[in-house]
Design an enzyme around this catalytic site. Structure first.
Site, PDB file in Angstrom:
ATOM      1  N   ALA A  75       0.862  -1.184   0.000  1.00 55.62           N
ATOM      2  CA  ALA A  75       0.000   0.000   0.000  1.00 55.62           C
ATOM      3  C   ALA A  75       0.898   1.233   0.000  1.00 55.62           C
ATOM      4  O   ALA A  75       1.746   1.396   0.882  1.00 55.62           O
ATOM      5  CB  ALA A  75      -0.895   0.007   1.238  1.00 55.62           C
ATOM      6  N   ALA A 120       4.494   4.078   3.063  1.00 55.99           N
ATOM      7  CA  ALA A 120       3.976   2.836   2.458  1.00 55.99           C
ATOM      8  C   ALA A 120       4.071   1.723   3.490  1.00 55.99           C
ATOM      9  O   ALA A 120       4.750   1.853   4.503  1.00 55.99           O
ATOM     10  CB  ALA A 120       4.800   2.469   1.229  1.00 55.99           C
ATOM     11  N   LYS A 121       3.385   0.657   3.266  1.00 54.02           N
ATOM     12  CA  LYS A 121       3.516  -0.545   4.094  1.00 54.02           C
ATOM     13  C   LYS A 121       3.056  -1.722   3.240  1.00 54.02           C
ATOM     14  O   LYS A 121       2.182  -1.569   2.380  1.00 54.02           O
ATOM     15  CB  LYS A 121       2.635  -0.446   5.342  1.00 54.02           C
ATOM     16  N   GLY A 122       3.619  -2.878   3.500  1.00 47.91           N
ATOM     17  CA  GLY A 122       3.195  -4.046   2.729  1.00 47.91           C
ATOM     18  C   GLY A 122       3.400  -5.298   3.525  1.00 47.91           C
ATOM     19  O   GLY A 122       3.822  -5.254   4.685  1.00 47.91           O
TER      20      GLY A 122
END
Ligand code: NAD
Length: 431
Positions: A75, A120-122
């Site tokens: 994301a 962001a992060k994933g």
């Protein structure tokens, strides 16, 4: 500081009800902060949503020859100030929404530190404990291939998070570099130093928690020497913060891991207690006069409480029983919105995660600079530069806290959101 209480509240002043998802909390915090900043409502509306969320399937061959398919996400929330930056987690409960919420927090964390990055992060919805090392390697390399087009040193730079580590970053960097046809260390941070990782990255979030604790204690006219501290979680954040504070003369009276905690009113020997990295979940094996449960630790009568394990530990249930004078958030999101309101009402300052544990992403930024310049920094230089960055961010937040008469969390969000909004305003909306 007073510690008066009032009747139980199930709902916060902002209407939050527990339990709340990461994205709900992140949106609520953004909306609340937006009320405090003179900002174009259209920019706030834009920031309520991620720029993009990439969802991929990641098939791998298990060691027994069967094929298993996992779901992975990245994301990307906002990149107005620079490339997206944020962790990749391997955990069974990773969801799209969680990645969006955590990605939003990364935008504010990078902005409050004035780093040239967005958020962001994933992650992958998988239990890494159920995978062999070979399976984890295959999973990481295939995931790298699936998200290759949307990451890169000037685009989006992942880092380790829950369930991932420097080894995972090494595989990701290798897979990306192989496809690019050139060694590209700047595509990830948190790598082993031998392939472009930075000295001091592991200890950085704990170090920043200790620095911010020292500053806030001094702000309230106390001295870190003799300050009593209780710390939940004895991993990268908790153990490093505990040991530094101990070194600076604080009395660390209680620490814990997932199994429970140990307590010594005269102070624990933090260096002798095994951290999560050296011997996982062995805190209780260390000899101490008393043991405490994790719940009891959060309610100890100490000068400073540092929740540094997991999110949502200070809740509507226990916020009225917190006896610490100051809370410094070591973990990400340890305080629910309702608990935050209760602690504010009780006049207990809470220094927020986006400032306190931002040493991690700050040293990731140093790592990225070292990768681009192909020149490694000494540990001493990393410590000096981190101290300077933390001092600068702390001063900005403290000045806002003094000028605006808001909570520490609001002050940090005002600084962060103002920077992001000004950048959006300056660049304008395309087309
Ligand atoms: P870690 O895995 O190194 O250590 C976690 C510690 O917390 C361990 O001692 C574990 O036993 C304990 N723990 C786990 N569940 C618990 C529970 N339910 N109750 C009490 N203790 C529990 O993790 P870490 O890297 O130190 O991260 C801790 C927190 O800090 C997380 O919220 C993480 O997102 C956040 N954080 C980490 C970094 C980083 O770079 N390591 C950076 C910023 C924020």
């Amino acid at each position: 500081m007073s510690s008066q209480t009032s009747g139980p509240t199930e709902e916060s002043s902002t209407g939050a009800v527990e339990p709340e998802s990461a994205v709900e909390t992140a949106r609520r915090q953004l909306e609340h902060a937006a009320e405090l900043v003179d900002i174009d409502p259209n920019i706030v509306e834009r920031l309520r949503y991620p720029k993009k969320v990439h969802e991929v399937t990641v098939p791998i061959e298990r060691d027994d020859g069967t094929v298993e398919v996992y779901t992975g996400y990245r994301a990307q929330h906002d990149s107005v100030r620079g490339p997206y930056k944020g962790g990749l987690r391997y955990h069974p409960e990773v969801t799209r929404d969680e990645c969006v919420g955590l990605g939003m927090w990364m935008t504010w964390k990078c902005a409050v530190m004035d780093l040239p990055f967005g958020g962001a992060k994933g992650g992958i919805a998988v239990n890494p404990k159920e995978l062999s090392s070979d399976e984890k390697e295959r999973l990481t390399r295939r995931f790298a291939q699936e998200i290759r087009d949307v990451i890169g040193p000037t685009v989006d730079i992942p880092a380790p998070d829950m369930g991932t580590d420097p080894k995972t970053m090494a595989w990701l960097m290798d897979a990306y570099s192989m496809q690019q046809g050139e060694t590209t260390p700047g595509v990830v941070t948190g790598k082993p130093p031998v392939i472009g990782g930075s000295e001091g990255r592991d200890g950085a979030p704990g170090r920043s928690v200790a620095i911010v604790t020292r500053e806030v204690v001094e702000y309230y006219d106390r001295d870190v020497a003799g300050t009593s501290v209780a710390i939940q979680g004895y991993g990268s954040v908790g153990a490093n913060a505990a040991r530094l504070l101990d070194e600076w003369g604080a009395t660390v009276v209680a620490v814990s891991d997932v199994n429970g905690g140990i307590y010594d009113p005269d102070g624990l020997d933090t260096a002798a207690i095994p951290s999560h990295a050296t011997e996982p979940e062995a805190v209780m094996e260390h000899e101490a006069p008393q043991t405490v449960s994790n719940e009891e630790l959060l309610e100890l009568d100490v000068d400073v409480l540092i929740p540094a394990a997991v999110g949502n530990v200070l809740t509507a249930e226990n916020a009225r029983d917190v006896s610490a004078d100051i809370v410094v958030e070591g973990a990400n999101g340890p305080t629910t919105t309702v608990a935050d309101d209760i602690l504010t009402e009780r006049d207990i300052p809470v220094v927020p995660d986006i400032l306190a544990n931002a040493g991690g992403v700050t040293v990731s930024y140093f790592e990225w600079l070292q990768d681009i310049n192909r020149r490694a920094w000494s540990l001493e230089r990393v410590h000096e530069e981190l101290e300077a960055e933390m001092q600068a961010a702390w001063t900005e937040v403290r000045n806002t806290f003094d000028d605006r008469d808001v909570t520490w969390r609001d002050a940090a969000y005002i600084v962060a959101l103002s920077r992001v909004a000004e950048a959006h305003d300056s660049r304008g909306l395309w087309p």
